[in-house]
Design a protein around this motif. Structure first.
Motif, PDB file in Angstrom:
ATOM      1  N   PRO A  62       0.817  -1.227   0.000  1.00  0.00           N
ATOM      2  CA  PRO A  62       0.000   0.000   0.000  1.00  0.00           C
ATOM      3  C   PRO A  62       0.849   1.274   0.000  1.00  0.00           C
ATOM      4  N   GLU A  63       1.947   1.265   0.744  1.00  0.00           N
ATOM      5  CA  GLU A  63       2.846   2.415   0.756  1.00  0.00           C
ATOM      6  C   GLU A  63       3.613   2.522  -0.557  1.00  0.00           C
ATOM      7  N   PHE A  64       3.994   1.371  -1.106  1.00  0.00           N
ATOM      8  CA  PHE A  64       4.713   1.344  -2.378  1.00  0.00           C
ATOM      9  C   PHE A  64       3.901   2.046  -3.471  1.00  0.00           C
ATOM     10  N   VAL A  65       2.636   1.702  -3.565  1.00  0.00           N
ATOM     11  CA  VAL A  65       1.785   2.251  -4.625  1.00  0.00           C
ATOM     12  C   VAL A  65       1.661   3.769  -4.511  1.00  0.00           C
ATOM     13  N   GLN A  66       1.636   4.282  -3.284  1.00  0.00           N
ATOM     14  CA  GLN A  66       1.457   5.718  -3.094  1.00  0.00           C
ATOM     15  C   GLN A  66       2.666   6.525  -3.555  1.00  0.00           C
ATOM     16  N   ARG A  67       3.785   5.873  -3.824  1.00  0.00           N
ATOM     17  CA  ARG A  67       4.979   6.586  -4.302  1.00  0.00           C
ATOM     18  C   ARG A  67       4.775   7.195  -5.692  1.00  0.00           C
ATOM     19  N   TYR A  68       3.713   6.799  -6.360  1.00  0.00           N
ATOM     20  CA  TYR A  68       3.475   7.303  -7.706  1.00  0.00           C
ATOM     21  C   TYR A  68       2.558   8.521  -7.719  1.00  0.00           C
ATOM     22  N   GLN A  74      -3.421   4.733 -11.621  1.00  0.00           N
ATOM     23  CA  GLN A  74      -3.102   4.206 -12.953  1.00  0.00           C
ATOM     24  C   GLN A  74      -1.923   3.249 -12.918  1.00  0.00           C
ATOM     25  N   VAL A  75      -0.880   3.608 -12.174  1.00  0.00           N
ATOM     26  CA  VAL A  75       0.285   2.728 -12.084  1.00  0.00           C
ATOM     27  C   VAL A  75      -0.079   1.450 -11.331  1.00  0.00           C
ATOM     28  N   GLN A  76      -0.967   1.561 -10.355  1.00  0.00           N
ATOM     29  CA  GLN A  76      -1.383   0.374  -9.616  1.00  0.00           C
ATOM     30  C   GLN A  76      -2.018  -0.660 -10.548  1.00  0.00           C
ATOM     31  N   LEU A  79       0.769  -2.608 -11.732  1.00  0.00           N
ATOM     32  CA  LEU A  79       1.430  -3.383 -10.681  1.00  0.00           C
ATOM     33  C   LEU A  79       0.594  -4.561 -10.193  1.00  0.00           C
ATOM     34  N   GLU A  80      -0.727  -4.468 -10.328  1.00  0.00           N
ATOM     35  CA  GLU A  80      -1.569  -5.566  -9.863  1.00  0.00           C
ATOM     36  C   GLU A  80      -1.212  -6.871 -10.566  1.00  0.00           C
ATOM     37  N   ALA A  81      -0.736  -6.755 -11.800  1.00  0.00           N
ATOM     38  CA  ALA A  81      -0.372  -7.959 -12.560  1.00  0.00           C
ATOM     39  C   ALA A  81       1.105  -8.292 -12.462  1.00  0.00           C
ATOM     40  N   PHE A  82       1.902  -7.368 -11.935  1.00  0.00           N
ATOM     41  CA  PHE A  82       3.350  -7.608 -11.858  1.00  0.00           C
ATOM     42  C   PHE A  82       3.917  -6.692 -10.779  1.00  0.00           C
ATOM     43  N   ASP A  83       3.723  -7.108  -9.531  1.00  0.00           N
ATOM     44  CA  ASP A  83       4.113  -6.276  -8.396  1.00  0.00           C
ATOM     45  C   ASP A  83       5.575  -6.533  -8.013  1.00  0.00           C
ATOM     46  N   PRO A  84       6.101  -5.842  -6.991  1.00  0.00           N
ATOM     47  CA  PRO A  84       7.506  -6.046  -6.618  1.00  0.00           C
ATOM     48  C   PRO A  84       7.866  -7.492  -6.282  1.00  0.00           C
ATOM     49  N   LEU A 389      11.988   1.641 -11.911  1.00  0.00           N
ATOM     50  CA  LEU A 389      12.190   0.403 -12.664  1.00  0.00           C
ATOM     51  C   LEU A 389      11.010  -0.547 -12.531  1.00  0.00           C
ATOM     52  N   THR A 390      10.469  -0.675 -11.326  1.00  0.00           N
ATOM     53  CA  THR A 390       9.352  -1.597 -11.133  1.00  0.00           C
ATOM     54  C   THR A 390       8.189  -1.229 -12.037  1.00  0.00           C
ATOM     55  N   ALA A 391       7.855   0.056 -12.092  1.00  0.00           N
ATOM     56  CA  ALA A 391       6.738   0.488 -12.919  1.00  0.00           C
ATOM     57  C   ALA A 391       7.047   0.327 -14.407  1.00  0.00           C
ATOM     58  N   CYS A 392       8.304   0.540 -14.794  1.00  0.00           N
ATOM     59  CA  CYS A 392       8.665   0.336 -16.201  1.00  0.00           C
ATOM     60  C   CYS A 392       8.487  -1.126 -16.610  1.00  0.00           C
ATOM     61  N   PHE A 393       8.972  -2.046 -15.790  1.00  0.00           N
ATOM     62  CA  PHE A 393       8.777  -3.467 -16.068  1.00  0.00           C
ATOM     63  C   PHE A 393       7.284  -3.786 -16.183  1.00  0.00           C
TER      64      PHE A 393
END
Length: 412
Positions: A62-68, A74-76, A79-84, A389-393
């Motif tokens: 939850p904290e990770f997602v808020q970094r965007y 939108q970024v979440q 990430l829902e399909a390919f999270d950290p 990088l995580t969001a780019c992947f």
């Protein structure tokens, strides 16, 4: 998928988003041709990993997602399909171990990007991905993709296209923003590219700049008032440059500070030079008798203020305030630094702006069916620390998934 007749998809751009899109497509049985203007792929990825490859972050999701920030929702979706966690598992499947550092940042075991990239490229070639280097995309000629190559212009026909050309930072590594007018000319809404994770100019005096350029500011805190009127404070370290200030601490705030600067012409941050001491303690130490010692000697003796921190006090305070113990104590905890400009976008670690989410349906550009975008070409930004990088992947994977869905629907 896999299709009865293999589709051919062009991926343009060989950074993390483009490579992940290529892998996802190839795994579904699509013939993937990847084009890049450089002589080899992953140039920016390799340089980013030169000082230690920070691949993602281990903080709670939850904290990770808020970094965007404003684009978190939108970024979440990516990430829902390919999270950290999924990203780390993917890296491990390439034969590269990872570990979590003391700050929560996740690194490959050997801290290097090159072994990971080599293993990834071997997997992609094994899956049939074809690489076309020194192919600079120039737009379209008719319905075909138009490229400049060392052997002359070439036109390519394909069933779908994924653009992953990066933003506007580090042009020498390929992210030069040359795609912006190509898409704008076709009516695609593109937000201006702006520096992100960048330094700022402060217009230091020549005396201060000549003495302290390159000096690290360790154990300091930065506070500022954001657009909502809320006080934001972060502790860490940054670096004084010949023209201003840069480094991880200022990068973490660069997006909103940049926006405030662009709106108001300047932005003021406040430095706490002694974040481990409260104001009362700082005032008490300054008020202690100093005898015949100068104020500079007194500050060094009682509070350890010397070097670049002592120089900053003199730079940002007038002589009258410096001589007043009360004002001096306040300045040590709340020293105003006026930021005048962002550094040029080509110096920034990343960029903001790009194709707006409003111009897209999923990852596809609504006005140009069959054309998908991923990575820093899209209008989002994030701080350093593995978030970029995580969001780019994840966006590369999302773009490929959307392309597969579109191709499948078209064949039904």
């Amino acid at each position: 998928m896999p299709p009865s007749i293999p589709y051919r998809v062009a991926v343009i751009g060989g950074g993390p988003a483009g490579l992940m899109a290529a892998e996802t497509l190839a795994a579904a049985g699509v013939q993937v041709d990847l084009y890049d203007a450089m002589a080899s792929v992953g140039r920016k990825f390799l340089l980013a990993g030169k000082g230690g490859m920070n691949i993602t972050h281990a903080e709670p999701y939850p904290e990770f997602v808020q970094r965007y920030g404003q684009r978190s929702s939108q970024v979440q979706a990516w990430l829902e399909a390919f999270d950290p966690t999924a990203l780390r598992a993917w890296i491990h499947a390439l034969g590269v171990d990872t570990f979590v550092g003391t700050s929560g940042r996740v690194f490959p075991a050997d801290m290097k990007a090159a072994p990971l990239l080599r293993a990834w490229l071997a997997r992609l070639r094994g899956a049939g991905v074809r690489f076309h280097m020194r192919h600079r995309w120039l737009g379209w000629r008719g319905d075909a993709l138009h490229f400049a190559t060392p052997d002359g212009a070439v036109d390519i026909a394909c069933d779908a296209v994924i653009l992953a050309l990066g933003g506007g930072s580090w042009a020498r590594l390929g992210s030069d923003g040359a795609w912006v007018p190509l898409l704008a000319a076709r009516g695609v809404q593109v937000a201006p590219l702006l520096p992100s994770n960048c330094g700022f100019d402060t217009d230091w005096s020549s005396h201060f700049s000549s003495r302290f350029a390159g000096a690290p500011l360790t154990t300091v805190a930065i506070s500022w008032v954001d657009a909502r009127g809320l006080l934001v404070k972060r502790q860490g370290q940054c670096i004084v440059t010949a023209s201003g200030i840069e480094g991880s601490l200022i990068y973490a705030l660069s997006g909103p500070v940049r926006d405030q600067l662009l709106t108001h012409g300047s932005a003021t941050i406040w430095l706490d030079l002694l974040p481990d001491l409260d104001g009362a303690r700082v005032t008490a130490e300054i008020m202690r008798g100093r005898g015949s010692r100068s104020m500079a000697s007194h500050l060094q003796s009682r509070l350890g203020i010397k070097g670049v921190k002592a120089g900053l006090l003199r730079e940002c305070l007038g002589a009258t305030a410096y001589a007043d113990p009360v004002q001096l104590a306040q300045a040590l905890k709340h020293l105003p630094v006026v930021l005048q400009r962002t550094r040029p976008i080509d110096e920034a670690i990343s960029s903001a702006g790009g194709v707006t989410f409003e111009a897209m349906s999923g990852a596809m550009i609504t006005a140009l069916p069959g054309l998908f975008v991923a990575g820093e070409m899209v209008d989002w930004e994030a701080p350093t620390g593995g978030y970029l990088l995580t969001a780019c992947f994840a966006s590369g994977r999302a773009a490929a998934t959307d392309a597969l869905d579109w191709l499948t629907r078209g064949s039904e």
